[in-house]
Design a protein around this motif. Structure first.
Motif, PDB file in Angstrom:
ATOM      1  N   GLN A   1      -7.729   7.433 -10.203  1.00 18.42           N
ATOM      2  CA  GLN A   1      -7.680   7.695  -8.419  1.00 18.42           C
ATOM      3  C   GLN A   1      -8.090   6.478  -7.755  1.00 18.42           C
ATOM      4  O   GLN A   1      -7.641   6.386  -6.825  1.00 18.42           O
TER       5      GLN A   1
ATOM      6  N   MET B   1      -5.353   3.955  -7.888  1.00 16.64           N
ATOM      7  CA  MET B   1      -4.039   4.250  -7.151  1.00 16.64           C
ATOM      8  C   MET B   1      -4.102   4.567  -5.526  1.00 16.64           C
ATOM      9  O   MET B   1      -3.436   4.936  -4.874  1.00 16.64           O
ATOM     10  N   GLN B   2      -5.375   4.310  -4.990  1.00 11.75           N
ATOM     11  CA  GLN B   2      -5.879   4.338  -3.739  1.00 11.75           C
ATOM     12  C   GLN B   2      -4.902   3.521  -2.679  1.00 11.75           C
ATOM     13  O   GLN B   2      -4.370   4.385  -1.748  1.00 11.75           O
TER      14      GLN B   2
ATOM     15  N   ARG C   1       2.445   6.055  -4.551  1.00  2.00           N
ATOM     16  CA  ARG C   1       2.886   7.200  -5.717  1.00  2.00           C
ATOM     17  C   ARG C   1       3.813   7.043  -6.543  1.00  2.00           C
ATOM     18  O   ARG C   1       4.863   6.513  -6.054  1.00  2.00           O
TER      19      ARG C   1
ATOM     20  N   LYS D   1      -0.497  11.062  -6.906  1.00  2.93           N
ATOM     21  CA  LYS D   1      -1.488  10.803  -5.968  1.00  2.93           C
ATOM     22  C   LYS D   1      -1.650  12.446  -5.255  1.00  2.93           C
ATOM     23  O   LYS D   1      -1.570  12.466  -3.881  1.00  2.93           O
TER      24      LYS D   1
END
Length: 286
Positions: free
Chosen positions: A53, A56-57, A61, A140
């Protein structure tokens, strides 16, 4: 407790070689020696969740729709087959040997090779099922506590219980196979671009809630039997652990049902009502 030589088995139309060749003693020995590996898998899973997470911020996505459809189709098919191979033994046991046997005698592993094999497959499947979360992180999507808590505890409990041949697991396995048959099939349709009615999602969550209620009831009954010194192939620690787990699931799934279907439905109604009133209010002003 009835002797095992008195146990009758269902008449299967066909038994596959890999089922007839299943030797439960080997799998139990392996699980007794290795069930604690589940904690390492869970640790790696948690690192992936929060590390993934974080990474991937600021990244776009991934869609992964085709892969997700295939993934859910595989798990759905597996669950359907598992249900078809374990339900006959479950129903046969209930109708021919009664409720006590279904909860307290692990003949579904030790006597029935078909059910035994798919019990083993069920326990092992809890590891690859962690892959559900991979798609949520990479796409996401919101990751709720219920999702990863459920995956972690089911994996650890299933592996631990198999090492003990917990007899009440007959109920838990059959219920889980049946619910997952519907759930993963629904997810596969969604991933394929279809839009099943919202009511199906509500039915799935309702079935999950029912599963938790039955799980609690079975555990409480087994606990009462143990307190009365009636023989039942479930350890007191396992029963307490299972009651706590199933009750926590019930609370979390009930909260999910309320926030997802009740609150959102009320909000939509309020929005619709406000939208309908707006033209009328406007006409009065002018």
């Amino acid at each position: 407790m009835k002797e095992y030589n008195q146990v009758t088995l269902p008449n299967y139309t066909y038994v596959f070689n890999f089922e007839s060749d299943f030797i439960h003693q080997k799998t139990r020995t392996w699980m007794q020696d290795n069930w604690t590996l589940g904690f390492y898998y869970v640790g790696a899973y948690m690192v992936f969740i929060f590390g993934g997470q974080y990474l991937m911020q600021n990244r776009p996505r991934f869609e992964l729709r085709g892969v997700l459809c295939l993934w859910n189709t595989i798990l759905g098919t597996f669950s359907i087959i598992g249900a078809c191979r374990t339900v006959p033994e479950f129903l046969h046991t209930l109708t021919h040997h009664g409720l006590y046997h279904s909860v307290c005698v692990p003949s579904f592993i030790e006597q029935d090779r078909v059910s035994g094999f798919w019990t083993w497959m069920f326990v092992l499947s809890k590891l690859p099922e962690l892959g559900d979360t991979v798609f949520i992180v990479l796409r996401k999507q919101p990751l709720i506590f219920l999702h990863w808590y459920h995956h972690i505890t089911v994996l650890l409990y299933s592996w631990f219980s198999y090492s003990e041949y917990t007899s009440s697991a007959r109920w838990f396995i059959v219920m889980n196979y049946c619910v997952h048959s519907i759930m993963y099939s629904y997810f596969a349709l969604r991933a394929a671009g279809y839009a099943p009615p919202r009511q199906i999602a509500m039915v799935i969550t309702s079935l999950q809630l029912l599963q938790m209620v039955v799980g609690c009831a079975i555990n409480l009954w087994a606990h009462q039997l143990l307190q009365k010194n009636i023989e039942c192939h479930v350890t007191p620690f396992n029963v307490k652990l299972s009651i706590a787990m199933y009750f926590s699931y019930f609370v979390l799934f009930a909260r999910f049902f309320y926030t997802t279907y009740v609150l959102k439905s009320n909000k939509k109604k309020n929005i619709s009502a406000s939208t309908a009133e707006y033209p009328l209010m406007k006409s009065k002003i002018h």
